[in-house]
Design an enzyme around this catalytic site. Structure first.
Site, PDB file in Angstrom:
ATOM      1  N   HIS A 273      -8.102  59.277  26.029  1.00  0.00           N
ATOM      2  CA  HIS A 273      -8.277  58.923  27.448  1.00  0.00           C
ATOM      3  C   HIS A 273      -7.611  57.569  27.734  1.00  0.00           C
ATOM      4  CE1 HIS A 273     -10.962  59.254  31.181  1.00  0.00           C
ATOM      5  NE2 HIS A 273     -10.358  58.071  31.310  1.00  0.00           N
TER       6      HIS A 273
ATOM      7  N   ASP B  80      -9.227  53.679  28.241  1.00  0.00           N
ATOM      8  CA  ASP B  80      -9.080  53.909  29.687  1.00  0.00           C
ATOM      9  C   ASP B  80      -7.862  53.164  30.252  1.00  0.00           C
ATOM     10  OD1 ASP B  80      -9.934  55.233  31.969  1.00  0.00           O
ATOM     11  OD2 ASP B  80     -11.604  53.916  32.397  1.00  0.00           O
ATOM     12  N   ASP B  81      -8.019  51.880  30.539  1.00  0.00           N
ATOM     13  CA  ASP B  81      -6.938  51.056  31.120  1.00  0.00           C
ATOM     14  C   ASP B  81      -7.004  49.694  30.429  1.00  0.00           C
ATOM     15  OD1 ASP B  81      -6.418  52.950  33.520  1.00  0.00           O
ATOM     16  OD2 ASP B  81      -8.549  52.476  33.711  1.00  0.00           O
TER      17      ASP B  81
ATOM     18  N   HIS C 252      -4.836  55.928  30.723  1.00  0.00           N
ATOM     19  CA  HIS C 252      -3.963  56.088  31.901  1.00  0.00           C
ATOM     20  C   HIS C 252      -2.693  55.298  31.636  1.00  0.00           C
ATOM     21  CE1 HIS C 252      -7.268  57.751  34.428  1.00  0.00           C
ATOM     22  NE2 HIS C 252      -8.011  57.066  33.572  1.00  0.00           N
TER      23      HIS C 252
ATOM     24  N   HIS D 204     -12.499  63.577  35.184  1.00  0.00           N
ATOM     25  CA  HIS D 204     -13.356  62.389  35.229  1.00  0.00           C
ATOM     26  C   HIS D 204     -14.655  62.780  35.930  1.00  0.00           C
ATOM     27  CE1 HIS D 204      -9.836  60.075  34.167  1.00  0.00           C
ATOM     28  NE2 HIS D 204     -10.476  58.931  34.274  1.00  0.00           N
TER      29      HIS D 204
ATOM     30  N   GLU E 117     -18.947  58.889  35.568  1.00  0.00           N
ATOM     31  CA  GLU E 117     -18.669  57.449  35.430  1.00  0.00           C
ATOM     32  C   GLU E 117     -19.450  56.742  36.545  1.00  0.00           C
ATOM     33  OE1 GLU E 117     -14.608  56.398  36.326  1.00  0.00           O
ATOM     34  OE2 GLU E 117     -14.723  54.426  35.361  1.00  0.00           O
TER      35      GLU E 117
HETATM   36  N1  ADE Z   1      -7.971  55.742  37.118  1.00  0.00           N
HETATM   37  C1  ADE Z   1      -7.696  54.785  36.236  1.00  0.00           C
HETATM   38  N2  ADE Z   1      -8.828  54.352  35.641  1.00  0.00           N
HETATM   39  C2  ADE Z   1      -9.845  55.072  36.165  1.00  0.00           C
HETATM   40  C3  ADE Z   1     -11.244  55.104  35.967  1.00  0.00           C
HETATM   41  N3  ADE Z   1     -11.859  54.306  35.083  1.00  0.00           N
HETATM   42  N4  ADE Z   1     -11.968  55.969  36.707  1.00  0.00           N
HETATM   43  C4  ADE Z   1     -11.367  56.781  37.585  1.00  0.00           C
HETATM   44  N5  ADE Z   1     -10.056  56.793  37.801  1.00  0.00           N
HETATM   45  C5  ADE Z   1      -9.294  55.945  37.107  1.00  0.00           C
HETATM   46 ZN    ZN Z   2     -10.025  57.149  33.151  1.00  0.00          ZN
END
Ligand code: ADE
Ligand code: ZN
Length: 329
Positions: A12, A273-274, A14, A192, A195
């Site tokens: 996971h 994630d990011d 992005h 997703h 969350e």
């Molecule tokens: N796009 C990038 N990061 C995200 C996240 N944590 N939740 C939903 N969309 C995303």
């Molecule tokens: Zn994500």
């Protein structure tokens, strides 16, 4: 425990969300774009909360305007991941950011990303696969061209279809057309959920889309029947604890439910994630899991096995990864 050298599988990530802020700042400067509002004084990304994070994310992404820039991004991201022991990663790729949903443009972006990935694999051994991703807050009509791009390019590299973005907008059911198209093209499905939208949102992903995996899914912990269902059916959670803590889904690492879910028999995996947005890396995630929950090499091996089995790749790739893991002491 030194976790940097442990071989890792990340499910996971992005691609745009993994862009180092200096990379985005440099491109913005080259293009004469003023993006100073999205950076902190010390050079990180500046955002207040999740909606603002999505806004800053899209502003950062707006400087990536061509295939060559996505190729450079792919190179930078894979080099960083490989440095943290990642041997396989699945990245969310969005036609909305790569040509605006136009199939011809998407093919060009994809070719550039693939070429960069092939070079990274040759150099560092890291393998990349792509999950085409619709953006929920853009609505079901914008998801359709994304699904078409996914279906037309499904194969050994594009192996999945998913949805990210603002989980509090609309219902997953409204995206059924797009998910059906992706599934019919042979793509595997993740979404997703859980969350921000609570256990109900995880139920939606399970019941309405019949997902194999869920992005985050951690708010399932609110509903014991759902936890039991996930454990029984083997739906895999792509957990990103550092992301959840920084965005305030849980107040601290000790409150994160990943260990409770694992102990209840739910298949959990670990991702970033990011990473630059959340000041994390795969090594940081592993270190914090070891510190907070006492995870040891046996548990990390179990997590890697789960991720390997849940990876959206073909049998030959899984076999290659299995051998790599067996060879790592
Ligand atoms: N796009 C990038 N990061 C995200 C996240 N944590 N939740 C939903 N969309 C995303
Ligand atoms: Zn994500």
């Amino acid at each position: 425990m030194n976790t940097a050298h442990i071989p890792k599988i990340e499910l996971h990530l992005h691609l745009e969300g993994a862009a180092p802020p200096a990379f985005i700042r440099g491109l913005a400067a080259e293009k004469g774009m003023d993006l100073s509002r999205i950076f902190t004084g010390d050079g990180g990304y500046a955002y207040r909360d999740f909606p603002h994070f999505l806004n800053v994310y899209e502003a950062a992404t707006s400087v990536l305007t061509g295939p060559e820039e996505f190729a450079r991004l792919t190179t930078a991201v894979l080099q960083e991941s490989a440095a943290h022991g990642v041997i396989y990663t699945e990245a969310f790729l969005s036609p909305d950011f790569c040509g605006g949903g136009d199939l011809g443009a998407w093919r060009e972006y994809l070719a550039a990303i693939r070429e960069a990935a092939a070079q990274a694999e040759a150099r560092d051994g890291i393998i990349l696969r792509g999950i085409v991703t619709a953006i929920r807050h853009l609505g079901p009509d914008r998801a359709k061209p994304a699904a078409l791009c996914a279906a037309e390019t499904a194969g050994d590299f594009i192996t999945g279809f998913g949805i990210a973005g603002d989980e509090m907008t609309g219902k997953l059911k409204e995206f059924t057309w797009s998910f059906d198209m992706a599934r019919e093209a042979g793509l595997q499905i993740t979404a997703h959920g859980g969350e921000w939208g609570g256990a109900a949102s995880v139920w939606d992903a399970v019941k309405d889309l019949n997902v194999a995996r869920i992005g985050h899914g951690v708010q399932a912990i609110e509903d014991p029947a759902l936890v039991a269902h996930l454990a029984e059916t083997g739906v895999v959670l792509e957990c990103c604890p550092g992301s959840n803590v920084v965005l305030g889904v849980f107040p601290d690492w000790g409150s994160h439910p990943i260990e409770k879910l694992r102990a209840a028999g739910v298949k959990v995996t670990v991702s970033t994630d990011d990473p630059p947005f959340f000041h994390t890396t795969m090594t940081d995630e592993y270190d914090r899991l070891a510190e907070t929950f006492g995870w040891d090499s046996g548990i990390f091996a179990e997590i890697t096995k789960t991720a390997l089995e849940a990876a959206f790749c073909d049998a030959a790739t899984r076999e290659t990864l299995t051998k790599k893991l067996e060879l790592t002491p």
